[in-house]
Design a protein around this motif. Structure first.
Motif, PDB file in Angstrom:
ATOM      1  N   GLN A 137       0.914  -1.141  -0.092  1.00  0.00           N
ATOM      2  CA  GLN A 137      -0.117  -0.043   0.128  1.00  0.00           C
ATOM      3  C   GLN A 137       0.880   1.141  -0.074  1.00  0.00           C
ATOM      4  N   ALA A 138       1.943   1.158   0.778  1.00  0.00           N
ATOM      5  CA  ALA A 138       2.851   2.452   0.896  1.00  0.00           C
ATOM      6  C   ALA A 138       3.466   2.547  -0.483  1.00  0.00           C
ATOM      7  N   ARG A 139       4.158   1.444  -0.984  1.00  0.00           N
ATOM      8  CA  ARG A 139       4.680   1.578  -2.515  1.00  0.00           C
ATOM      9  C   ARG A 139       3.715   2.041  -3.290  1.00  0.00           C
ATOM     10  N   ASP A 140       2.551   1.670  -3.538  1.00  0.00           N
ATOM     11  CA  ASP A 140       1.295   2.232  -4.572  1.00  0.00           C
ATOM     12  C   ASP A 140       1.256   3.722  -4.063  1.00  0.00           C
ATOM     13  N   GLN A 141       1.348   4.042  -2.982  1.00  0.00           N
ATOM     14  CA  GLN A 141       1.054   5.498  -2.552  1.00  0.00           C
ATOM     15  C   GLN A 141       2.007   6.574  -2.868  1.00  0.00           C
ATOM     16  N   TRP A 142       3.287   5.809  -2.673  1.00  0.00           N
ATOM     17  CA  TRP A 142       4.347   6.928  -2.866  1.00  0.00           C
ATOM     18  C   TRP A 142       5.524   6.329  -3.886  1.00  0.00           C
TER      19      TRP A 142
END
Length: 333
Positions: free
Chosen positions: A23-28
């Motif tokens: 999720q963090a990878r997709d967000q940033w």
């Protein structure tokens, strides 16, 4: 920016860790991750391997392990290997949900202390009665015994963090004590009070009593590690107990109370969210040469995402480099 991740740390690892990282990878889009762990368990959980690198770790440090001994003997563990990657420059920060004591040891003994910092401190971010603000508390348990110089160093680092990450121009720094008067406390706290008051780099607002820890009296509160850990656990325990007692009282007081409970359920949900482990990011080990941050072992993926966002902000603002530069120019002994 590349973050080393202990994929096996935490009560629900590696599932929660992987979900949060993706999720963090997709967000940033500017983040990359190196995941250390048992790849036979990690890889089947991954939906998309974009900007993820995987490294096999043959063991893991559990909550039952003695921290320092585990760091020294389990060199093939996911946590130790992630810390080594930071030390060797393969990653810029370390994230884990694992054994807190072991993570402190990896930060201190592997990544290393900032020159001029005698003892690193553990700094969580806590909610306050002001919905727009939080408070940083340090030390929350990295050091059982403390000296006055430690607390002054922590005050400086906590102030730099609050300025850079929380965007407070002049963070209010308070000293946790058993009274608000300048001469309260034992000889340690009296000396710390004088040091903080005399340090022109700090916006020192005086002593803060434990009852006012979360009442927005300060942006950064410093204390010795023994007291900080005890106060933190008491505060967390009381918040949890209070929510449970409110729920029981509403459900066991008849039909009218149950109807009232339905009406106030959204408000109670907001309070629960404010005090949840995912709301305010992870605890930072301040005083080491790179961001080392952990979140509670029982947290969900939301806590992983918010903590990674915290790491990202520290890397963008070069917060650790600013601490290194300040303490080099202004040594505190």
């Amino acid at each position: 920016m590349k973050i080393a991740v202990d994929a096996m740390g935490g009560d629900h690892a590696p599932e929660v860790v992987i979900r949060g990282v993706e999720q963090a990878r997709d967000q940033w889009p500017d983040l990359e991750f190196i995941l250390f762990g048992d790849l036979a368990k990690v890889k089947p959980l991954v939906q998309n391997s974009t900007r993820l690198t995987f490294v096999q770790a043959d063991s893991q440090i559990t909550n039952e392990d003695e921290p320092v001994k585990a760091v020294r003997t389990k060199k093939d563990s996911s946590m130790v290997m992630a810390a080594q990657a930071v030390k060797q420059g393969e990653a810029e920060a370390l994230f884990s949900m694992g054994n807190t004591g072991a993570l402190l040891a990896t930060g201190i003994f592997i990544i290393g202390r900032i020159k001029g910092v005698e003892r690193p401190a553990l700094m969580p971010t806590l909610p306050t009665t002001d919905v727009t603000n939080v408070v940083n508390l340090l030390d929350a348990g990295a050091n059982a015994e403390s000296k006055a110089s430690y607390l002054e160093q922590w005050a400086i680092m906590g102030s730099i963090y609050a300025r850079d990450i929380r965007k407070i121009a002049q963070p209010r720094v308070g000293l946790l004590n058993n009274g608000t008067e300048f001469d309260k406390g034992d000889s340690l706290h009296q000396e710390v009070y004088q040091r903080l008051q005399a340090n022109t780099a700090l916006n020192f607002v005086g002593n803060i009593e434990a009852g006012n820890l979360l009442t927005n009296k300060a942006d950064v509160i410093v204390t010795d590690g023994f007291t900080g850990n005890a106060v933190l656990k008491a505060t967390e325990g009381m918040a949890s107990l209070l929510m449970k007692q409110i729920k029981l009282a509403l459900l066991n007081s008849g039909t009218r109370a149950k109807l009232g409970a339905l009406m106030i359920k959204p408000a109670l949900g907001q309070i629960k969210t404010k005090f949840s482990t995912s709301a305010n990011g992870g605890a930072v080990l301040l005083g080491v040469n790179a961001p080392v941050i952990k979140t509670h072992g029982g947290s969900d993926e939301g806590a992983v995402v918010s903590t990674i966002g915290q790491i990202r902000e520290m890397l963008q603002q070069q917060t650790i480099h600013q601490m290194i530069a300040f303490l080099k120019a202004n040594p505190i002994k």
